[in-house]
Design an enzyme around this catalytic site. Sequence first.
Site, PDB file in Angstrom:
ATOM      1  CG  HIS A 116      -5.378   4.552  -3.359  1.00  0.00           C
ATOM      2  ND1 HIS A 116      -4.868   3.799  -2.114  1.00  0.00           N
ATOM      3  CD2 HIS A 116      -5.578   5.891  -2.606  1.00  0.00           C
ATOM      4  CE1 HIS A 116      -4.605   4.662  -0.888  1.00  0.00           C
ATOM      5  NE2 HIS A 116      -5.178   5.798  -1.389  1.00  0.00           N
ATOM      6  CB  CYS A 175      -3.312  10.717 -30.177  1.00  0.00           C
ATOM      7  SG  CYS A 175      -3.189  10.649 -28.418  1.00  0.00           S
ATOM      8  CB  ILE A 179      -5.112  -0.374  -7.275  1.00  0.00           C
ATOM      9  CG1 ILE A 179      -4.100  -1.241  -6.948  1.00  0.00           C
ATOM     10  CG2 ILE A 179      -5.309   0.705  -6.578  1.00  0.00           C
ATOM     11  CD1 ILE A 179      -2.652  -0.367  -7.577  1.00  0.00           C
ATOM     12  CG  ASP A 180      -7.211  -5.840  -5.067  1.00  0.00           C
ATOM     13  OD1 ASP A 180      -8.554  -5.859  -5.330  1.00  0.00           O
ATOM     14  OD2 ASP A 180      -6.443  -6.365  -4.241  1.00  0.00           O
ATOM     15  CG  PHE A 205       1.587  -1.294  -0.642  1.00  0.00           C
ATOM     16  CD1 PHE A 205       2.437  -0.766  -1.652  1.00  0.00           C
ATOM     17  CD2 PHE A 205       0.522  -1.399  -0.728  1.00  0.00           C
ATOM     18  CE1 PHE A 205       1.664  -0.829  -2.970  1.00  0.00           C
ATOM     19  CE2 PHE A 205      -0.511  -1.575  -1.897  1.00  0.00           C
ATOM     20  CZ  PHE A 205       0.309  -1.243  -2.833  1.00  0.00           C
ATOM     21  CB  CYS A 229      -2.281   6.851 -27.173  1.00  0.00           C
ATOM     22  SG  CYS A 229      -3.950   7.276 -28.119  1.00  0.00           S
ATOM     23  CB  CYS A 289      -6.806  11.330 -27.348  1.00  0.00           C
ATOM     24  SG  CYS A 289      -6.382   9.481 -27.311  1.00  0.00           S
ATOM     25  CB  THR A 341      -2.443 -10.525   2.237  1.00  0.00           C
ATOM     26  OG1 THR A 341      -3.306 -10.627   3.257  1.00  0.00           O
ATOM     27  CG2 THR A 341      -1.569  -9.022   2.358  1.00  0.00           C
ATOM     28  CD  GLN A 356      -6.447   2.658   2.599  1.00  0.00           C
ATOM     29  OE1 GLN A 356      -5.414   3.422   2.688  1.00  0.00           O
ATOM     30  NE2 GLN A 356      -6.932   1.724   3.640  1.00  0.00           N
TER      31      GLN A 356
END
Length: 243
Positions: A122, A153, A106-107, A35, A151, A133, A28, A104
């Site tokens: 996470h 594909c 994701i940054d 969250f 993508c 693919c 933070t 936890q």
Amino acid sequence: MNNKLEYLKDILRKSDNIVFFTGAGVSTESNIPDFRSSTGLYNSKFKNYSPEEIISHSFFIKDPKMFYEYYFDKMVYFNALPNPAHKAIAYLEQIGKVKGVITQNIDNLHQLAGSKNVYELHGSVYRNYCSKCNKFVNTKDLLEKKNHPYCECGGLIKPDVVLYEEPLNGQIIDEALEKIINAKVLIVVGTSLTVQPAASFVSYFRGKYLIIINKEETHVDKYATLVFHDSAAKVLSEVVKEL
């Protein structure tokens, strides 16, 4: 406070098997919102949807365009930089004291600060793969095609983050729990310990010192050796000064 800081410094001085368990509160102060606080992401709606709805697997499949609109607006922070808490943790690893950082978040800020042994429960916003693919897609490239996130594909490109309705990566869970089980010191930073199954990981700790650094109370405070209801950056930057 000063007595507690001195005690924590003493623990860190004599310990060389420390594991950190971090949550949104460690980031933070890098201007990434958490969250569940009063100003957190979960206290606002997006086009009449709750965040929990939008960042679910079923919503991602149903409406990837809106998912990515929310995702890049609220969850990806390209300009965020590590704060003193991330840097202190990385420093403790560099001098041989920290054996792992279980997060936890994701940054990617732990890695940017210099931490090497990071276990991302996470996932990370900086990894994306085609669901057909398995081609890797850079996040900034994905931003340019967020209105049509497919993508070459024809497969839908998915960020390598764990959405609601998806399980955690079993291998990462095993590696993280092994670190916690073998740790002598576990330092929990910036997490309310309410999100399962990650919140239950602390119960596997069998070491000597459990430290909690979180602005709000957690349900494990009563079991901890030391509890700091304060800024993670403030506490951690202070305790590493003389190490």
